[in-house]
Write a protein that holds these residues in place. Structure first.
Motif, PDB file in Angstrom:
ATOM      1  N   THR A   1     -23.922-103.644  50.504  1.00 41.62           N
ATOM      2  CA  THR A   1     -24.316-102.296  50.918  1.00 41.62           C
ATOM      3  C   THR A   1     -23.297-101.695  51.876  1.00 41.62           C
ATOM      4  O   THR A   1     -22.937-100.516  51.762  1.00 41.62           O
ATOM      5  N   LEU A   2     -22.817-102.505  52.815  1.00 39.50           N
ATOM      6  CA  LEU A   2     -21.841-102.008  53.794  1.00 39.50           C
ATOM      7  C   LEU A   2     -20.451-101.866  53.191  1.00 39.50           C
ATOM      8  O   LEU A   2     -19.709-100.938  53.547  1.00 39.50           O
ATOM      9  N   ALA A   3     -20.066-102.797  52.325  1.00 37.10           N
ATOM     10  CA  ALA A   3     -18.712-102.797  51.742  1.00 37.10           C
ATOM     11  C   ALA A   3     -18.828-103.029  50.235  1.00 37.10           C
ATOM     12  O   ALA A   3     -18.729-104.166  49.767  1.00 37.10           O
ATOM     13  N   PRO A   4     -19.057-101.965  49.471  1.00 40.44           N
ATOM     14  CA  PRO A   4     -19.281-102.133  48.023  1.00 40.44           C
ATOM     15  C   PRO A   4     -18.095-102.748  47.286  1.00 40.44           C
ATOM     16  O   PRO A   4     -18.289-103.376  46.246  1.00 40.44           O
ATOM     17  N   PHE A   5     -16.886-102.559  47.819  1.00 45.54           N
ATOM     18  CA  PHE A   5     -15.701-103.054  47.116  1.00 45.54           C
ATOM     19  C   PHE A   5     -15.110-104.298  47.772  1.00 45.54           C
ATOM     20  O   PHE A   5     -13.957-104.642  47.529  1.00 45.54           O
ATOM     21  N   ARG A   6     -15.877-104.967  48.576  1.00 42.35           N
ATOM     22  CA  ARG A   6     -15.400-106.194  49.202  1.00 42.35           C
ATOM     23  C   ARG A   6     -15.313-107.302  48.160  1.00 42.35           C
ATOM     24  O   ARG A   6     -16.215-107.461  47.318  1.00 42.35           O
ATOM     25  N   LEU A   7     -14.234-108.068  48.206  1.00 43.02           N
ATOM     26  CA  LEU A   7     -14.012-109.156  47.259  1.00 43.02           C
ATOM     27  C   LEU A   7     -14.161-110.532  47.900  1.00 43.02           C
ATOM     28  O   LEU A   7     -14.556-111.489  47.231  1.00 43.02           O
ATOM     29  N   GLU A   8     -13.855-110.622  49.190  1.00 49.11           N
ATOM     30  CA  GLU A   8     -13.891-111.917  49.865  1.00 49.11           C
ATOM     31  C   GLU A   8     -15.304-112.482  49.874  1.00 49.11           C
ATOM     32  O   GLU A   8     -16.269-111.775  50.163  1.00 49.11           O
ATOM     33  N   ASP A   9     -15.440-113.755  49.524  1.00 46.62           N
ATOM     34  CA  ASP A   9     -16.696-114.508  49.505  1.00 46.62           C
ATOM     35  C   ASP A   9     -17.642-114.069  48.388  1.00 46.62           C
ATOM     36  O   ASP A   9     -18.774-114.577  48.323  1.00 46.62           O
ATOM     37  N   MET A  10     -17.218-113.190  47.501  1.00 43.65           N
ATOM     38  CA  MET A  10     -18.109-112.774  46.420  1.00 43.65           C
ATOM     39  C   MET A  10     -18.288-113.871  45.372  1.00 43.65           C
ATOM     40  O   MET A  10     -19.261-113.854  44.621  1.00 43.65           O
ATOM     41  N   GLU A  11     -17.354-114.818  45.308  1.00 47.24           N
ATOM     42  CA  GLU A  11     -17.560-115.941  44.394  1.00 47.24           C
ATOM     43  C   GLU A  11     -18.729-116.801  44.862  1.00 47.24           C
ATOM     44  O   GLU A  11     -19.484-117.366  44.049  1.00 47.24           O
ATOM     45  N   ILE A  12     -18.932-116.870  46.192  1.00 47.51           N
ATOM     46  CA  ILE A  12     -20.091-117.594  46.733  1.00 47.51           C
ATOM     47  C   ILE A  12     -21.370-116.853  46.383  1.00 47.51           C
ATOM     48  O   ILE A  12     -22.378-117.469  45.993  1.00 47.51           O
ATOM     49  N   TYR A  13     -21.342-115.540  46.507  1.00 48.65           N
ATOM     50  CA  TYR A  13     -22.520-114.736  46.162  1.00 48.65           C
ATOM     51  C   TYR A  13     -22.885-114.920  44.690  1.00 48.65           C
ATOM     52  O   TYR A  13     -24.079-115.026  44.339  1.00 48.65           O
ATOM     53  N   SER A  14     -21.883-114.972  43.819  1.00 48.17           N
ATOM     54  CA  SER A  14     -22.181-115.160  42.394  1.00 48.17           C
ATOM     55  C   SER A  14     -22.814-116.530  42.147  1.00 48.17           C
ATOM     56  O   SER A  14     -23.724-116.656  41.311  1.00 48.17           O
ATOM     57  N   THR A  15     -22.396-117.547  42.864  1.00 54.12           N
ATOM     58  CA  THR A  15     -22.999-118.862  42.716  1.00 54.12           C
ATOM     59  C   THR A  15     -24.437-118.874  43.246  1.00 54.12           C
ATOM     60  O   THR A  15     -25.314-119.544  42.682  1.00 54.12           O
ATOM     61  N   VAL A  16     -24.678-118.130  44.325  1.00 54.83           N
ATOM     62  CA  VAL A  16     -26.048-118.000  44.837  1.00 54.83           C
ATOM     63  C   VAL A  16     -26.953-117.391  43.769  1.00 54.83           C
ATOM     64  O   VAL A  16     -28.071-117.882  43.511  1.00 54.83           O
ATOM     65  N   LEU A  17     -26.486-116.331  43.127  1.00 53.04           N
ATOM     66  CA  LEU A  17     -27.277-115.708  42.064  1.00 53.04           C
ATOM     67  C   LEU A  17     -27.448-116.654  40.875  1.00 53.04           C
ATOM     68  O   LEU A  17     -28.486-116.629  40.193  1.00 53.04           O
ATOM     69  N   TRP A  18     -26.450-117.481  40.606  1.00 54.62           N
ATOM     70  CA  TRP A  18     -26.554-118.466  39.520  1.00 54.62           C
ATOM     71  C   TRP A  18     -27.669-119.470  39.813  1.00 54.62           C
ATOM     72  O   TRP A  18     -28.464-119.813  38.928  1.00 54.62           O
ATOM     73  N   HIS A  19     -27.728-119.935  41.052  1.00 60.37           N
ATOM     74  CA  HIS A  19     -28.772-120.895  41.415  1.00 60.37           C
ATOM     75  C   HIS A  19     -30.154-120.248  41.383  1.00 60.37           C
ATOM     76  O   HIS A  19     -31.139-120.901  41.011  1.00 60.37           O
TER      77      HIS A  19
END
Length: 801
Positions: free
Chosen positions: A537-555
């Motif tokens: 929400t704060l940084a829609p185009f942020r890339l850093e740590d988004m691979e962790i977020y995708s793994t969270v959604l995978w779990h």
């Protein structure tokens, strides 16, 4: 006559720095090419051209242009750019050698607290160079030397954040409280720094020695921004329009290009080739200092009868230093002449009249001018050029009245046309300036009051600077403590520390992302998702740590959100490895392992040192039962980052599936050594030991895992199962009851409870839990029915007995 080489090269350098400061890299690159063509053998031109290529993302070109001077260590800028290019190109030892050969140029430099809006240090200091050395040593797989460099860099500058994070990633134990504290050295550096920039004192500034300053000019004529016309008047009307506006109250459209700052009540500052900052800023004003600019040639008697402002008067300065503004021209008028009705050739604003003896003509009370008295030229000139500052206006007005009053009394004064060093007036060679009160005492310049006030306010300003530094150090201490705890996988402590930050600092993408990662490492995926949603929400185009977020959604099995995240990241930057990791996780969740593998491979191609992508790639190979390829992927992840515990865990998982339990245990232990607070890794060690027929040791590891993660379903389930093997039925029942409350919809929990109640001869509860397990997992109906039939067989056997 063609301009000299220093003039042309100096102007080109200033233009290059101008475009670099304004992030116009292509313009700077073009101009650097012109400079290099003009001075092909100059190390400075090679440095600027290499720097522009490096900032343009062209490390090979930067390496080529900086190699000549940088590899020899004769130019610090070239060596630094060469080392940065070598870091990108993988030529690590070449970069280290270049920095070592230039050590004499940077070893004793410290630019901490020397950068501001109007000042730059374009060459690196020791802290920056040593930090770059650490990166080169780390890339060269020499972690010991890299750590030494990072530690030394932080000692020189505690705000070298990338050095601190590199130490955290290397697993070095750091006492953050000792690093970020207000030391006497920092206080001394703050106190020794120049006074705050004039931008904090006045908005009407033209930076002296600013970011475009080349520092190479030895005279004002060599400065492209210094206007020094051959005509005496043009330098004032064009080259110093800020001063012109100050004196006249006019608004000249020509922008001021003078090299110095114009302050209220201050004389024109020093020329830009002075090695120090404006000496008025430091309070170093001396009546015998010949630091004012050259006076314009004096003009002959000529009445002002032109436009509203008329011809520009001779070069004027404020009345701050009245003893220095006498004209040095007109040698024929050296003899003192008393004033009649004719105006003096070059009047001096605010100068007092003198008697024949050379003393000041006193008048106790100024009298107003007679209405019918003719106005003298000096008074007209005074009224014509009226300063805008209140103090200056009041001073000159009082002095103007005194001059007129002296004439009204009939006292015949003498013109003091002496220079700032003092000319002979009736035999008196000592220049005695007078104050506005007419008491004959030495008059202080109007600007000196500002200087004294500045000196008096220096201490409070320093105090405020030290307070600000203390606040920043406290902020860095909290951020560093949270970062360090997360790097050591002390996740609860990291979350607690980061939550102590001020709200404005806490609600930032970086901090929220660190908190989200801390929850992810604890397998608390729901809490982690909440923080990553706030990050997006704060940084829609942020890339850093988004691979962790995708793994969270995978779990969490949030398929739609995962697909949308991958789409957003691809739209933001298609060449980022984080975007391809998210896309790979999305395909993995859809059981499309081949497409997932293509995405993870693309991520590793974009960043060969992205260990997380190698680990995800290895897990996909495990899902495809391609164990040899999985081993290669996990080993590549360890090669990229030997502290990446997920890759060590993947290796243990592969060896476990291959039946090599000893190898599996060893790799699991390596992972636990890196991340000792991960309950899943400890459970894996317990499982391998349990398979090796050592249930008591396995129970120890399961108990440790449950203490670390009381809400872990996996740890409690395995602990209860091994307790049943050890025939500790009451303890097993207690664990399973807790587990049933934590995961009431888990079929395996009810199945194990049914078996336990069967052993305890509690048929009713056994049938109850078997039935619940059958309803929750119909696919396991055959196993559950067999257990229920076995329960009936046992009952029949008991009846027969």
């Amino acid at each position: 006559m063609a301009p000299s080489t220093p003039h042309i090269s100096g102007q080109l350098r200033q233009l290059i720095y101008y475009h670099l400061d304004n992030n116009l890299i292509n313009n700077a690159l073009f101009l650097a090419g012109r400079l290099h063509a003009y001075e092909p053998r100059s190390s400075e031109s090679s440095y600027l051209l290499a720097l522009c290529h490096l900032l343009s993302g062209q490390p090979k070109a930067a390496w080529e242009y900086s190699r000549n001077a940088g590899s020899r260590g004769t130019h610090l800028g070239c060596s630094y750019v060469l080392a940065q290019a070598c870091l990108d190109l993988g030529k690590y030892m070449d970069g280290i050698t270049a920095l070592e050969r230039s050590r004499s140029l940077w070893a004793s430099k410290s630019h901490w607290n020397k950068h501001s809006e109007t000042r730059r240090q374009h060459y690196p200091d020791a802290a920056a160079v040593i930090c770059l050395q650490g990166k080169l040593w780390q890339a060269n797989k020499d972690l010991r030397k890299a750590v030494e460099c990072y530690v030394e860099s932080l000692k020189l500058n505690p705000f070298m954040w990338d050095a601190f994070t590199a130490l955290c990633e290397a697993g070095v134990n750091i006492k953050v409280s000792n690093l970020y504290k207000l030391t006497p050295e920092l206080v001394a550096m703050v106190q020794a720094a120049p006074l705050p920039d004039s931008t904090a004192l006045s908005d009407k500034t033209v930076p002296h020695n600013g970011p475009l300053q080349t520092q190479l000019n030895t005279n004002p004529n060599a400065d492209p921004f210094f206007s020094n016309s051959s005509k005496g008047d043009s330098s004032l009307s064009h080259g110093s329009s800020a001063l012109w506006e100050k004196l006249n109250g006019s608004t000249v459209s020509v922008a001021s290009v003078g090299p110095a700052v114009i302050h209220e009540g201050m004389e024109t500052p020093v020329a830009q080739n002075d090695p120090d900052d404006v000496r008025l800023m430091n309070g170093a004003v001396s009546s015998n200092d010949p630091w004012e600019p050259r006076l314009a040639p004096a003009r002959r008697n000529r009445p002002l009868q032109h436009s509203e402002y008329g011809d520009p008067p001779p070069k004027m300065r404020t009345t701050a230093l009245k003893s220095r503004i006498r004209s040095r021209a007109e040698p024929e008028d050296s003899n003192p002449v008393h004033i009649e009705e004719e105006p003096v050739p070059v009047p001096s604003i605010g100068e007092r009249k003198r008697t024949v003896s050379g003393q000041v003509a006193h008048q106790p009370v100024p009298q107003p001018l007679e209405p019918g008295a003719p106005q003298r030229r000096s008074t007209r000139l005074l009224n014509h050029i009226r300063p805008t500052t209140s103090k200056l206006a009041a001073s000159t007005l009082r002095e103007g009245r005194e001059v007129k009053k002296v004439r009204a009394t009939g006292t015949k004064g003498r013109t003091a046309t002496a220079s700032s060093m003092g000319r002979a007036v009736s035999g008196n060679r000592k220049h005695i300036p007078s104050g506005p009160d007419g008491d004959g005492k030495e008059s202080r310049p109007a600007g000196s009051s500002n200087i004294s006030n500045m000196g008096k306010s220096a201490a409070p300003d320093r105090t405020k600077e030290i307070e600000a530094l203390s606040w920043i150090l406290d902020l860095f201490a909290k951020l560093a403590t949270g970062c360090f705890n997360l790097a050591r996988y002390k996740c609860p402590e990291a979350i607690q520390t980061l939550n102590l930050l001020p709200q404005g600092q806490r609600e930032t993408p970086w901090v929220l992302s660190q908190i989200g990662r801390a929850y992810y490492e604890q397998a608390l995926y729901t809490d982690a998702e909440k923080y990553f949603i706030r990050v997006k929400t704060l940084a829609p185009f942020r890339l850093e740590d988004m691979e962790i977020y995708s793994t969270v959604l995978w779990h969490l099995k949030h398929d739609v959100e995962l697909s949308y995240l991958a789409h957003e990241l691809m739209e933001a930057d298609r060449l980022s490895p984080e975007a391809w990791c998210a896309a790979g996780n999305s395909f993995s969740h859809q059981r499309d392992h081949e497409q997932a593998l293509k995405c993870f491979k693309r991520a590793t191609q974009l960043n060969p040192r992205f260990a997380y992508a190698f680990a995800l790639q290895g897990h996909e190979y495990v899902a495809n039962e391609e164990y040899d390829k999985a081993l290669d992927a996990f080993r590549s992840g360890i090669n990229a980052d030997n502290r990446h515990y997920n890759s060590w865990y993947g290796l243990g998982q592969v060896y476990e599936k291959m039946g090599k339990l000893e190898y599996a245990e060893q790799h699991y232990r390596n992972a636990v050594q890196i991340n000792p607070s991960n309950a899943v890794l400890i459970c894996c060690i317990g499982l391998v030991i349990e398979k090796m027929s050592n249930p008591k040791t396995a129970l120890f590891h399961y108990s440790r895992a449950t203490s670390l993660a009381p809400q872990s379903v996996l740890a409690r389930f395995r602990k209860a199962r091994v307790l049943m093997k050890l025939e500790e039925f009451k303890l097993a029942l207690a664990e399973l009851k807790v587990l049933k409350d934590i995961a009431p919809d888990e079929a395996n929990v009810h199945y194990l409870l049914g078996k336990l109640y069967k052993v305890l001869q509690d048929k009713a509860n056994a049938i109850k839990h078997f039935t619940a397990a059958l309803n929750l997992d119909p696919k396991a109906a055959q196993y559950i029915k067999d257990a229920m039939e076995a329960l009936d067989d046992d009952e029949d056997d008991a009846d027969m007995a």
